[in-house]
Write an enzyme that holds these catalytic residues in place. Sequence first.
Site, PDB file in Angstrom:
ATOM      1  N   SER A   1       0.931  -1.104  -0.011  1.00 24.22           N
ATOM      2  CA  SER A   1       0.092   0.014   0.023  1.00 24.22           C
ATOM      3  C   SER A   1       0.881   1.425   0.048  1.00 24.22           C
ATOM      4  O   SER A   1       1.733   1.293   0.631  1.00 24.22           O
ATOM      5  CB  SER A   1      -0.937   0.112   1.251  1.00 24.22           C
ATOM      6  OG  SER A   1      -1.780  -1.032   1.400  1.00 24.22           O
TER       7      SER A   1
ATOM      8  N   TYR B   1      -8.867 -10.027   3.311  1.00 16.61           N
ATOM      9  CA  TYR B   1     -10.060  -9.180   3.718  1.00 16.61           C
ATOM     10  C   TYR B   1     -10.676  -8.640   2.772  1.00 16.61           C
ATOM     11  O   TYR B   1     -12.081  -8.148   3.046  1.00 16.61           O
ATOM     12  CB  TYR B   1      -9.482  -7.990   4.637  1.00 16.61           C
ATOM     13  CG  TYR B   1      -8.706  -6.903   4.107  1.00 16.61           C
ATOM     14  CD1 TYR B   1      -9.144  -5.999   3.025  1.00 16.61           C
ATOM     15  CD2 TYR B   1      -7.334  -7.060   4.364  1.00 16.61           C
ATOM     16  CE1 TYR B   1      -8.605  -5.037   2.552  1.00 16.61           C
ATOM     17  CE2 TYR B   1      -6.559  -6.068   3.639  1.00 16.61           C
ATOM     18  CZ  TYR B   1      -7.089  -5.126   2.864  1.00 16.61           C
ATOM     19  OH  TYR B   1      -6.428  -3.939   2.128  1.00 16.61           O
ATOM     20  N   GLU B   2     -10.563  -8.793   1.459  1.00 14.08           N
ATOM     21  CA  GLU B   2     -11.312  -8.149   0.336  1.00 14.08           C
ATOM     22  C   GLU B   2     -12.265  -9.386   0.183  1.00 14.08           C
ATOM     23  O   GLU B   2     -13.131  -9.099  -0.860  1.00 14.08           O
ATOM     24  CB  GLU B   2     -10.551  -7.970  -0.947  1.00 14.08           C
ATOM     25  CG  GLU B   2      -9.591  -6.834  -0.829  1.00 14.08           C
ATOM     26  CD  GLU B   2      -8.532  -6.818  -1.733  1.00 14.08           C
ATOM     27  OE1 GLU B   2      -8.814  -5.913  -3.018  1.00 14.08           O
ATOM     28  OE2 GLU B   2      -7.474  -7.137  -1.636  1.00 14.08           O
TER      29      GLU B   2
ATOM     30  N   ALA C   1       3.070  -2.057   3.871  1.00 18.20           N
ATOM     31  CA  ALA C   1       3.129  -0.983   4.677  1.00 18.20           C
ATOM     32  C   ALA C   1       2.600  -1.774   5.844  1.00 18.20           C
ATOM     33  O   ALA C   1       1.729  -2.690   5.768  1.00 18.20           O
ATOM     34  CB  ALA C   1       2.087   0.002   4.336  1.00 18.20           C
TER      35      ALA C   1
ATOM     36  N   HIS D   1      -5.788  -9.034  -0.821  1.00 20.45           N
ATOM     37  CA  HIS D   1      -5.712  -9.134   0.529  1.00 20.45           C
ATOM     38  C   HIS D   1      -6.921 -10.187   0.883  1.00 20.45           C
ATOM     39  O   HIS D   1      -8.052 -10.449   0.211  1.00 20.45           O
ATOM     40  CB  HIS D   1      -5.881  -7.774   1.234  1.00 20.45           C
ATOM     41  CG  HIS D   1      -4.737  -7.149   1.108  1.00 20.45           C
ATOM     42  ND1 HIS D   1      -4.774  -6.211   0.059  1.00 20.45           N
ATOM     43  CD2 HIS D   1      -3.645  -6.618   1.778  1.00 20.45           C
ATOM     44  CE1 HIS D   1      -3.864  -5.480  -0.057  1.00 20.45           C
ATOM     45  NE2 HIS D   1      -3.218  -5.755   1.049  1.00 20.45           N
TER      46      HIS D   1
ATOM     47  N   HIS E   1      -3.633   0.822  -4.477  1.00 18.22           N
ATOM     48  CA  HIS E   1      -3.270  -0.474  -5.225  1.00 18.22           C
ATOM     49  C   HIS E   1      -3.713  -0.425  -6.475  1.00 18.22           C
ATOM     50  O   HIS E   1      -4.833  -0.478  -6.984  1.00 18.22           O
ATOM     51  CB  HIS E   1      -3.727  -1.706  -4.636  1.00 18.22           C
ATOM     52  CG  HIS E   1      -3.174  -2.131  -3.232  1.00 18.22           C
ATOM     53  ND1 HIS E   1      -1.986  -2.957  -3.318  1.00 18.22           N
ATOM     54  CD2 HIS E   1      -3.448  -1.582  -1.861  1.00 18.22           C
ATOM     55  CE1 HIS E   1      -1.665  -3.139  -1.819  1.00 18.22           C
ATOM     56  NE2 HIS E   1      -2.510  -2.368  -1.167  1.00 18.22           N
TER      57      HIS E   1
ATOM     58  N   HIS F   1      -6.222   4.726   6.988  1.00 19.32           N
ATOM     59  CA  HIS F   1      -5.648   4.098   5.928  1.00 19.32           C
ATOM     60  C   HIS F   1      -4.934   5.490   5.126  1.00 19.32           C
ATOM     61  O   HIS F   1      -3.860   5.197   4.331  1.00 19.32           O
ATOM     62  CB  HIS F   1      -6.610   3.576   4.845  1.00 19.32           C
ATOM     63  CG  HIS F   1      -6.072   3.010   3.422  1.00 19.32           C
ATOM     64  ND1 HIS F   1      -5.037   2.135   3.534  1.00 19.32           N
ATOM     65  CD2 HIS F   1      -6.491   3.288   2.331  1.00 19.32           C
ATOM     66  CE1 HIS F   1      -4.894   1.684   2.446  1.00 19.32           C
ATOM     67  NE2 HIS F   1      -5.535   2.563   1.864  1.00 19.32           N
TER      68      HIS F   1
ATOM     69  N   MET G   1      -1.362  -6.772   7.062  1.00  8.62           N
ATOM     70  CA  MET G   1      -2.456  -7.589   6.553  1.00  8.62           C
ATOM     71  C   MET G   1      -2.150  -8.428   5.330  1.00  8.62           C
ATOM     72  O   MET G   1      -2.954  -8.841   4.456  1.00  8.62           O
ATOM     73  CB  MET G   1      -3.787  -6.959   6.421  1.00  8.62           C
ATOM     74  CG  MET G   1      -4.065  -6.140   7.555  1.00  8.62           C
ATOM     75  SD  MET G   1      -5.439  -5.003   7.340  1.00  8.62           S
ATOM     76  CE  MET G   1      -5.540  -3.954   8.564  1.00  8.62           C
ATOM     77  N   SER G   2      -0.848  -8.720   4.841  1.00 11.74           N
ATOM     78  CA  SER G   2      -0.296  -9.420   3.820  1.00 11.74           C
ATOM     79  C   SER G   2       0.828 -10.066   4.079  1.00 11.74           C
ATOM     80  O   SER G   2       1.280 -10.402   5.082  1.00 11.74           O
ATOM     81  CB  SER G   2      -0.319  -8.175   2.552  1.00 11.74           C
ATOM     82  OG  SER G   2       0.704  -7.476   2.941  1.00 11.74           O
TER      83      SER G   2
ATOM     84  N   ASN H   1       2.715   3.700  10.302  1.00 14.99           N
ATOM     85  CA  ASN H   1       2.245   4.204  11.763  1.00 14.99           C
ATOM     86  C   ASN H   1       2.697   3.653  13.004  1.00 14.99           C
ATOM     87  O   ASN H   1       3.118   2.226  12.611  1.00 14.99           O
ATOM     88  CB  ASN H   1       0.699   4.146  11.328  1.00 14.99           C
ATOM     89  CG  ASN H   1       0.217   2.696  11.209  1.00 14.99           C
ATOM     90  OD1 ASN H   1       0.380   2.225  10.201  1.00 14.99           O
ATOM     91  ND2 ASN H   1      -0.436   2.036  12.382  1.00 14.99           N
TER      92      ASN H   1
HETATM   93  N1  HPA Z   1      -2.066  -2.689  11.504  1.00 15.28           N
HETATM   94  C1  HPA Z   1      -2.208  -3.479  10.233  1.00 15.28           C
HETATM   95  N2  HPA Z   1      -2.075  -3.530   9.281  1.00 15.28           N
HETATM   96  C2  HPA Z   1      -1.461  -2.221   8.948  1.00 15.28           C
HETATM   97  C3  HPA Z   1      -1.288  -1.202   9.640  1.00 15.28           C
HETATM   98  C4  HPA Z   1      -1.429  -1.240  11.216  1.00 15.28           C
HETATM   99  O1  HPA Z   1      -1.171  -0.374  12.126  1.00 15.28           O
HETATM  100  N3  HPA Z   1      -0.633  -0.114   8.938  1.00 15.28           N
HETATM  101  C5  HPA Z   1      -0.441  -0.482   7.513  1.00 15.28           C
HETATM  102  N4  HPA Z   1      -0.874  -1.795   7.651  1.00 15.28           N
END
Ligand code: HPA
Length: 279
Positions: free
Chosen positions: A33, A88-89, A116, A86, A64, A253, A217-218, A241
């Site tokens: 991402s 979750y999609e 990310a 992903h 993406h 996001h 998440m990947s 983050n």
């Molecule tokens: N948590 C989960 N997935 C992420 C995060 C997060 O803080 N930042 C970017 N992808």
Amino acid sequence: MTDWITMQEIDEAVAFIHSRTAQRPRVGIILGSGLGGLADVIAEADIIPTAEIPHWPASTVQGHAGRLVIGRLEGQTVLVLQGRSHYYEGYSMQQVTLPVRVMQRLGIETLVVTNAAGAVHPDFEPGDVMLITDHIALIGMAGLNPLRGPNLSEFGERFPDMSQAYDRQWQAVARQVAQEQGIVLREGVYVCLAGPSFETPADLRFLRAIGADAVGMSTVPEVIVARHGRTRVLGLSGISNKANLNGDAETTHEEVLAAGQVLVPKMTAIVRGFLRQMA
Ligand code: HPA
């Protein structure tokens, strides 16, 4: 429809890609991402929108782009996936990892995975790059392993080893490149959650306690499939983050995408240096 994908589906995707490019990549690169900018520096690029490739799971996430860029970078022929999909999609783990299977059938021997990620290690800051030295397949342990189902023995064995999922030699190359370029390279363990909700402060304290340094998440499903087929892996997390362990800040996001602006030049420099020095 079952969760699994078949050799026939994989090879239909491969045949389509062969019909669109005469290039024969040996290195695959998956961009996370906000990190898509790396694809802009590929020379002699053949670009294939992933929506056109049979059986390909379309990426629906902002940030993406959804295309394959095949071309030359730092003396290597590379295939860059801009826009992964992903779990979750709504895709199965097998669909999410179809791109890695296709890469393996195309002859790719090394996979560079980027993502990310949220910092779990208290010292990590947004904009840091983390070399992934190992992972925790938390959702895999809970049953969501991309190798569930009939074993595709064309790629590997039923019970593949994961003792060195992230290639030690490639880690050493990445460290050397970062040092030469004056880029601080963090190191640590990446944990993959299903998402799409971000973590609660209690989730994050749990992840820290079990040894995670970054959360996303990947990546982990892709790396498991890569190693099943003995593809060598280099993993890089862009820290987007801070972990919100006490609950007094929100994670968004937008924040993840904004950190990409800072991360793209660093990630690009490390990946370019890696491609130069891997040979
Ligand atoms: N948590 C989960 N997935 C992420 C995060 C997060 O803080 N930042 C970017 N992808």
